[in-house]
Design an enzyme around this catalytic site. Structure first.
Site, PDB file in Angstrom:
ATOM      1  N   ASP A  10      -0.620   3.677  16.878  1.00 14.45           N
ATOM      2  CA  ASP A  10      -0.638   3.304  15.467  1.00 14.45           C
ATOM      3  C   ASP A  10      -0.690   4.580  14.633  1.00 14.45           C
ATOM      4  O   ASP A  10      -1.124   5.638  15.125  1.00 14.45           O
ATOM      5  CB  ASP A  10      -1.835   2.419  15.142  1.00 14.45           C
ATOM      6  CG  ASP A  10      -1.816   1.932  13.690  1.00 14.45           C
ATOM      7  OD1 ASP A  10      -0.819   1.294  13.297  1.00 14.45           O
ATOM      8  OD2 ASP A  10      -2.771   2.211  12.954  1.00 14.45           O
ATOM      9  N   SER A  11      -0.288   4.460  13.391  1.00 18.69           N
ATOM     10  CA  SER A  11      -0.355   5.615  12.498  1.00 18.69           C
ATOM     11  C   SER A  11      -1.803   5.983  12.181  1.00 18.69           C
ATOM     12  O   SER A  11      -2.069   7.089  11.715  1.00 18.69           O
ATOM     13  CB  SER A  11       0.403   5.324  11.196  1.00 18.69           C
ATOM     14  OG  SER A  11      -0.143   4.197  10.543  1.00 18.69           O
ATOM     15  N   CYS A  73       1.886  -0.938  14.960  1.00 16.98           N
ATOM     16  CA  CYS A  73       2.024  -0.476  13.576  1.00 16.98           C
ATOM     17  C   CYS A  73       3.296  -1.095  13.013  1.00 16.98           C
ATOM     18  O   CYS A  73       4.381  -0.917  13.589  1.00 16.98           O
ATOM     19  CB  CYS A  73       2.116   1.052  13.551  1.00 16.98           C
ATOM     20  SG  CYS A  73       2.526   1.768  11.949  1.00 16.98           S
ATOM     21  N   GLU A 158     -10.026   1.238   4.738  1.00 12.14           N
ATOM     22  CA  GLU A 158     -10.451   2.496   5.366  1.00 12.14           C
ATOM     23  C   GLU A 158     -11.609   3.162   4.615  1.00 12.14           C
ATOM     24  O   GLU A 158     -12.314   3.994   5.189  1.00 12.14           O
ATOM     25  CB  GLU A 158      -9.265   3.442   5.505  1.00 12.14           C
ATOM     26  CG  GLU A 158      -8.216   2.904   6.480  1.00 12.14           C
ATOM     27  CD  GLU A 158      -7.262   3.965   6.958  1.00 12.14           C
ATOM     28  OE1 GLU A 158      -7.303   5.096   6.431  1.00 12.14           O
ATOM     29  OE2 GLU A 158      -6.465   3.662   7.867  1.00 12.14           O
ATOM     30  N   CYS A 192       0.420  -6.323   8.291  1.00 11.16           N
ATOM     31  CA  CYS A 192      -0.167  -4.992   8.420  1.00 11.16           C
ATOM     32  C   CYS A 192      -1.419  -5.153   9.257  1.00 11.16           C
ATOM     33  O   CYS A 192      -2.212  -6.079   9.027  1.00 11.16           O
ATOM     34  CB  CYS A 192      -0.507  -4.390   7.060  1.00 11.16           C
ATOM     35  SG  CYS A 192      -1.397  -2.811   7.162  1.00 11.16           S
ATOM     36  N   HIS A 194      -4.124  -3.601   9.343  1.00  9.78           N
ATOM     37  CA  HIS A 194      -5.407  -3.444   8.643  1.00  9.78           C
ATOM     38  C   HIS A 194      -5.888  -4.766   8.043  1.00  9.78           C
ATOM     39  O   HIS A 194      -7.093  -4.962   7.857  1.00  9.78           O
ATOM     40  CB  HIS A 194      -5.280  -2.443   7.490  1.00  9.78           C
ATOM     41  CG  HIS A 194      -5.301  -1.010   7.888  1.00  9.78           C
ATOM     42  ND1 HIS A 194      -4.259  -0.412   8.557  1.00  9.78           N
ATOM     43  CD2 HIS A 194      -6.231  -0.040   7.707  1.00  9.78           C
ATOM     44  CE1 HIS A 194      -4.557   0.869   8.760  1.00  9.78           C
ATOM     45  NE2 HIS A 194      -5.739   1.114   8.263  1.00  9.78           N
TER      46      HIS A 194
END
Length: 273
Positions: A10-11, A73, A158, A192, A194
């Site tokens: 993942d990024s 991702c 984040e 996504c 996240h």
């Protein structure tokens, strides 16, 4: 080939939500996770840059004996996966495999909708790529796909601000924008990795009767099916309890934020590029 772990890329941190679902469904395998935190975010970068970064990291996972790598991702899956599969792997190693997260979602999402109208919530990069529109329409030409970019959702997660009134404001705003495109949307995909951390807040502003689809479980189910159908590759995925975490950023930062996604601590290692 020698046996090796399944690689998860993942990024940054979001792919940990996919890793968690895969590990839960396939606990018998070894895993290596790599987050390219030093160069995040990918969502605003060009196709060429995302491709270069992703392929570089995939090669690092190959060097760790991973024969199968999952791009956990959406941006990397949208902007890099096809080039890697079609251009790099035939020249690099025909026995290696790289999979993404978009196709497993697109293959099954038609079973969730009755109105045949689906909403996609994603980063700007994934929305601009039109990957979900293209892939879903390959399997379900009758489905209309509506997209909404949510550029602030990843920073909210984040920075551990996802359970705040500020987060609620932006979530409500983006959902309003999505349903203005079509009030008949009955299924919304969190495109996504996240976004699962925002599920409780999203549900507060989601219209009654709308189904929310998170990718991790679908990707894990798809991977299990893939390994059952590709037994030769499966036999080169090592079994055990290996759980290694690498980051191109600072290991201490990764360890701290990974707790938000996994609910427990990890001991990662720095991977210099």
């Amino acid at each position: 080939m020698k046996k090796g772990p399944i690689g998860i890329f993942d990024s940054g941190y979001g792919g940990l939500t996919v890793f968690q679902e895969i590990e839960s469904r396939l606990p018998q395998y070894d895993f290596v996770y790599l987050g390219d935190n030093a160069r995040v975010p990918y969502g605003t970068r060009s196709f060429e840059t995302v491709y270069q970064y992703t392929w570089e990291c995939v090669q690092h996972l190959f060097a760790m004996d991973c024969n199968l790598v999952v791009l956990a991702c959406n941006t990397a899956s949208a902007k890099a996966l096809r080039s890697i599969q079609q251009n790099n792997l035939p020249l690099f190693d025909l026995d290696k495999r790289v999979l993404g997260v978009i196709r497993p979602t697109a293959e099954v999402v038609g079973a969730y909708t009755k109105t045949r109208k689906i909403g996609i919530l994603a980063t700007q990069g994934t929305v601009s790529s039109l990957s979900y529109v293209i892939e879903i329409n390959k399997f379900f030409p009758d489905i209309q796909v509506f997209q909404e970019a949510c550029p602030l959702w990843v920073p909210l997660v984040e920075s551990n601000e996802f359970n705040t009134p500020g987060a609620d404001y932006f979530i409500e705003k983006n959902l309003d924008n999505l349903f203005k495109q079509s009030p008949d949307i009955d299924t919304v995909v969190l495109a996504c990795t996240h976004y699962p951390l925002l599920i409780n807040s999203i549900k507060k502003f989601l219209p009654d009767g709308v189904r929310l689809v998170s990718q991790g479980k679908l990707v894990a189910e798809s991977l299990e099916d893939y390994l059952e159908r590709h037994t030769q590759l499966r036999d080169f995925c090592s079994l055990g309890t290996r759980r290694d975490f690498y980051t191109t950023g600072a290991a201490d930062d990764f360890n701290e934020k990974a707790t938000l996604f996994l609910g427990h601590g990890v001991e990662s290692k720095h991977l210099p590029l």
